[in-house]
Design a protein around this motif. Structure first.
Motif, PDB file in Angstrom:
ATOM      1  N   MET A 183       0.849  -1.164   0.000  1.00 31.14           N
ATOM      2  CA  MET A 183       0.000   0.000   0.000  1.00 31.14           C
ATOM      3  C   MET A 183       0.896   1.228   0.000  1.00 31.14           C
ATOM      4  O   MET A 183       1.915   1.261   0.678  1.00 31.14           O
ATOM      5  N   GLN A 184       0.534   2.211  -0.793  1.00 35.24           N
ATOM      6  CA  GLN A 184       1.360   3.405  -0.943  1.00 35.24           C
ATOM      7  C   GLN A 184       0.473   4.650  -0.944  1.00 35.24           C
ATOM      8  O   GLN A 184      -0.480   4.718  -1.707  1.00 35.24           O
ATOM      9  N   ALA A 185       0.794   5.614  -0.081  1.00 34.18           N
ATOM     10  CA  ALA A 185       0.081   6.891  -0.084  1.00 34.18           C
ATOM     11  C   ALA A 185       0.478   7.676  -1.328  1.00 34.18           C
ATOM     12  O   ALA A 185       1.629   7.655  -1.744  1.00 34.18           O
ATOM     13  N   ILE A 186      -0.464   8.360  -1.906  1.00 34.46           N
ATOM     14  CA  ILE A 186      -0.222   9.140  -3.120  1.00 34.46           C
ATOM     15  C   ILE A 186      -0.349  10.630  -2.794  1.00 34.46           C
ATOM     16  O   ILE A 186      -1.209  11.033  -2.008  1.00 34.46           O
ATOM     17  N   ASN A 187       0.526  11.430  -3.415  1.00 37.67           N
ATOM     18  CA  ASN A 187       0.519  12.887  -3.271  1.00 37.67           C
ATOM     19  C   ASN A 187       0.648  13.303  -1.809  1.00 37.67           C
ATOM     20  O   ASN A 187       1.561  12.885  -1.135  1.00 37.67           O
ATOM     21  N   LYS A 188      -0.280  14.081  -1.322  1.00 38.43           N
ATOM     22  CA  LYS A 188      -0.186  14.629   0.038  1.00 38.43           C
ATOM     23  C   LYS A 188      -1.043  13.845   1.038  1.00 38.43           C
ATOM     24  O   LYS A 188      -1.398  14.355   2.091  1.00 38.43           O
ATOM     25  N   TYR A 189      -1.380  12.611   0.703  1.00 38.99           N
ATOM     26  CA  TYR A 189      -2.142  11.774   1.628  1.00 38.99           C
ATOM     27  C   TYR A 189      -1.203  11.010   2.540  1.00 38.99           C
ATOM     28  O   TYR A 189      -0.057  10.723   2.192  1.00 38.99           O
ATOM     29  N   ILE A 190      -1.708  10.653   3.724  1.00 38.87           N
ATOM     30  CA  ILE A 190      -0.943   9.904   4.721  1.00 38.87           C
ATOM     31  C   ILE A 190      -1.824   8.771   5.220  1.00 38.87           C
ATOM     32  O   ILE A 190      -3.000   8.977   5.518  1.00 38.87           O
ATOM     33  N   ILE A 191      -1.260   7.597   5.335  1.00 37.36           N
ATOM     34  CA  ILE A 191      -1.963   6.456   5.918  1.00 37.36           C
ATOM     35  C   ILE A 191      -1.471   6.325   7.351  1.00 37.36           C
ATOM     36  O   ILE A 191      -0.270   6.246   7.594  1.00 37.36           O
ATOM     37  N   ILE A 192      -2.404   6.322   8.301  1.00 36.60           N
ATOM     38  CA  ILE A 192      -2.017   6.241   9.711  1.00 36.60           C
ATOM     39  C   ILE A 192      -2.795   5.154  10.425  1.00 36.60           C
ATOM     40  O   ILE A 192      -3.858   4.731   9.985  1.00 36.60           O
ATOM     41  N   LYS A 193      -2.234   4.707  11.521  1.00 36.60           N
ATOM     42  CA  LYS A 193      -2.888   3.762  12.424  1.00 36.60           C
ATOM     43  C   LYS A 193      -3.207   4.556  13.682  1.00 36.60           C
ATOM     44  O   LYS A 193      -2.301   5.106  14.318  1.00 36.60           O
ATOM     45  N   SER A 194      -4.474   4.664  14.018  1.00 35.97           N
ATOM     46  CA  SER A 194      -4.867   5.437  15.195  1.00 35.97           C
ATOM     47  C   SER A 194      -4.364   4.789  16.472  1.00 35.97           C
ATOM     48  O   SER A 194      -4.288   3.565  16.573  1.00 35.97           O
ATOM     49  N   ILE A 195      -4.022   5.629  17.428  1.00 37.48           N
ATOM     50  CA  ILE A 195      -3.576   5.167  18.742  1.00 37.48           C
ATOM     51  C   ILE A 195      -4.703   5.428  19.732  1.00 37.48           C
ATOM     52  O   ILE A 195      -5.163   6.561  19.860  1.00 37.48           O
ATOM     53  N   HIS A 196      -5.138   4.395  20.388  1.00 38.47           N
ATOM     54  CA  HIS A 196      -6.167   4.531  21.416  1.00 38.47           C
ATOM     55  C   HIS A 196      -5.505   4.218  22.755  1.00 38.47           C
ATOM     56  O   HIS A 196      -5.071   3.104  22.990  1.00 38.47           O
ATOM     57  N   GLU A 197      -5.410   5.235  23.587  1.00 44.08           N
ATOM     58  CA  GLU A 197      -4.762   5.049  24.872  1.00 44.08           C
ATOM     59  C   GLU A 197      -5.566   5.729  25.963  1.00 44.08           C
ATOM     60  O   GLU A 197      -6.350   6.634  25.693  1.00 44.08           O
ATOM     61  N   GLU A 198      -5.381   5.278  27.182  1.00 47.01           N
ATOM     62  CA  GLU A 198      -6.050   5.908  28.308  1.00 47.01           C
ATOM     63  C   GLU A 198      -5.341   7.216  28.626  1.00 47.01           C
ATOM     64  O   GLU A 198      -4.129   7.326  28.486  1.00 47.01           O
ATOM     65  N   TYR A 199      -6.126   8.205  29.026  1.00 44.37           N
ATOM     66  CA  TYR A 199      -5.544   9.481  29.401  1.00 44.37           C
ATOM     67  C   TYR A 199      -5.903   9.762  30.846  1.00 44.37           C
ATOM     68  O   TYR A 199      -7.068   9.703  31.229  1.00 44.37           O
ATOM     69  N   LYS A 200      -4.890  10.034  31.640  1.00 45.71           N
ATOM     70  CA  LYS A 200      -5.090  10.319  33.053  1.00 45.71           C
ATOM     71  C   LYS A 200      -4.753  11.789  33.298  1.00 45.71           C
ATOM     72  O   LYS A 200      -3.709  12.279  32.875  1.00 45.71           O
ATOM     73  N   THR A 201      -5.657  12.493  33.996  1.00 44.55           N
ATOM     74  CA  THR A 201      -5.413  13.891  34.315  1.00 44.55           C
ATOM     75  C   THR A 201      -4.356  13.976  35.410  1.00 44.55           C
ATOM     76  O   THR A 201      -4.013  12.973  36.048  1.00 44.55           O
ATOM     77  N   LYS A 202      -3.848  15.191  35.646  1.00 45.79           N
ATOM     78  CA  LYS A 202      -2.841  15.378  36.698  1.00 45.79           C
ATOM     79  C   LYS A 202      -3.363  14.961  38.069  1.00 45.79           C
ATOM     80  O   LYS A 202      -2.602  14.537  38.922  1.00 45.79           O
ATOM     81  N   LYS A 233      -4.589  11.006  18.063  1.00 46.82           N
ATOM     82  CA  LYS A 233      -3.192  10.632  17.925  1.00 46.82           C
ATOM     83  C   LYS A 233      -3.082   9.418  17.017  1.00 46.82           C
ATOM     84  O   LYS A 233      -3.931   8.527  17.047  1.00 46.82           O
ATOM     85  N   GLY A 234      -2.014   9.373  16.202  1.00 49.12           N
ATOM     86  CA  GLY A 234      -1.807   8.234  15.326  1.00 49.12           C
ATOM     87  C   GLY A 234      -0.351   8.068  14.971  1.00 49.12           C
ATOM     88  O   GLY A 234       0.468   8.945  15.238  1.00 49.12           O
ATOM     89  N   VAL A 235      -0.021   6.930  14.384  1.00 54.14           N
ATOM     90  CA  VAL A 235       1.341   6.640  13.920  1.00 54.14           C
ATOM     91  C   VAL A 235       1.300   6.534  12.406  1.00 54.14           C
ATOM     92  O   VAL A 235       0.419   5.878  11.845  1.00 54.14           O
ATOM     93  N   VAL A 236       2.246   7.171  11.743  1.00 55.47           N
ATOM     94  CA  VAL A 236       2.298   7.159  10.283  1.00 55.47           C
ATOM     95  C   VAL A 236       2.738   5.777   9.819  1.00 55.47           C
ATOM     96  O   VAL A 236       3.789   5.279  10.205  1.00 55.47           O
ATOM     97  N   VAL A 237       1.913   5.146   8.996  1.00 60.04           N
ATOM     98  CA  VAL A 237       2.220   3.834   8.430  1.00 60.04           C
ATOM     99  C   VAL A 237       2.866   4.016   7.063  1.00 60.04           C
ATOM    100  O   VAL A 237       3.835   3.349   6.725  1.00 60.04           O
ATOM    101  N   ASN A 238       2.318   4.944   6.286  1.00 58.63           N
ATOM    102  CA  ASN A 238       2.845   5.194   4.952  1.00 58.63           C
ATOM    103  C   ASN A 238       2.699   6.679   4.654  1.00 58.63           C
ATOM    104  O   ASN A 238       1.590   7.168   4.529  1.00 58.63           O
ATOM    105  N   PRO A 239       3.820   7.409   4.571  1.00 60.65           N
ATOM    106  CA  PRO A 239       3.755   8.865   4.433  1.00 60.65           C
ATOM    107  C   PRO A 239       3.575   9.317   2.992  1.00 60.65           C
ATOM    108  O   PRO A 239       3.880   8.588   2.054  1.00 60.65           O
ATOM    109  N   GLY A 240       3.111  10.562   2.875  1.00 58.04           N
ATOM    110  CA  GLY A 240       3.060  11.223   1.574  1.00 58.04           C
ATOM    111  C   GLY A 240       4.423  11.845   1.317  1.00 58.04           C
ATOM    112  O   GLY A 240       5.329  11.196   0.822  1.00 58.04           O
ATOM    113  N   THR A 241       4.631  13.113   1.749  1.00 54.17           N
ATOM    114  CA  THR A 241       5.892  13.783   1.437  1.00 54.17           C
ATOM    115  C   THR A 241       6.634  14.342   2.654  1.00 54.17           C
ATOM    116  O   THR A 241       7.821  14.130   2.785  1.00 54.17           O
ATOM    117  N   ASN A 242       5.968  15.048   3.553  1.00 55.81           N
ATOM    118  CA  ASN A 242       6.680  15.782   4.610  1.00 55.81           C
ATOM    119  C   ASN A 242       6.828  15.063   5.945  1.00 55.81           C
ATOM    120  O   ASN A 242       7.588  15.510   6.791  1.00 55.81           O
TER     121      ASN A 242
END
Length: 82
Positions: A1-20, A37-46
């Motif tokens: 799988m390859q992102a084209i042009n300025k598109y980005i393929i990401i995998k979302s991160i689901h995590e618990e958030y604890k306040t201070k 929040k997510g992690v880039v799986v396949n980047p476009g350009t930048n």
């Protein structure tokens, strides 16, 4: 799988958030936050592969590719690269 042009393929991160103060935010509270929040799986350009990013939750669309769910967004929807 390859992102084209300025598109980005990401995998979302689901995590618990604890306040201070130690309170855990529920899934409903987390979904009300503007950015996700997510992690880039396949980047476009930048951005680079494996960069952790924050992106606008209203951006993009989800796709199932080889039994994995990915979010496809445009580079302009990335607000922070960690």
């Amino acid at each position: 799988m390859q992102a084209i042009n300025k598109y980005i393929i990401i995998k979302s991160i689901h995590e618990e958030y604890k306040t201070k103060s130690g309170l855990l935010l529920s899934n409903e509270d987390m979904s009300s936050l503007r950015y996700h929040k997510g992690v880039v799986v396949n980047p476009g350009t930048n951005v680079k592969k494996d960069d952790t990013i924050f992106f606008d939750k209203a951006a993009g669309h989800q796709m199932i590719i080889e039994d994995n769910t990915y979010t496809i967004i445009e580079e302009r929807d990335v607000v922070v690269v960690i």
